[in-house]
Scaffold this active site. Sequence first.
Site: not given
Length: 112
Positions: A28, A85, A91-93, A98-100
């Site tokens: 990231d 998210n 909180g998805q922007s 995608h997996l953090h």
Amino acid sequence: ECLLCKIVAGTIPAAFVYEDEMVVAFDDVNPQAPAHTLVIPRKHVASIAELQDSDVELLGRLMLAGNTIATQKGIADAGYRFVVNTGLHGGQSVFHLHLHVLGGRHLAWPPG
């Protein structure tokens, strides 16, 4: 015009730390922990809410790639967190699934 699709296509450069035929992963650019990697499907899926029964293997690949990354980053033994998210209130922007993978420090709970 999806940012993450451009990364998958190579039109925006990213150093992949993991890749297979279904997913890629890269660190990231705004890390929230000492280890913070994103795992994304090569196929565009806007969010986890859009997954279908036919995406079961894709979801499994995301998780297994996350485990591999945790081992590569040296955070597997101490523990790590997966975050996905979903939607604006979640909180998805960036609207590409995608997996953090986060670790390398104690992660507090609750998270948000």
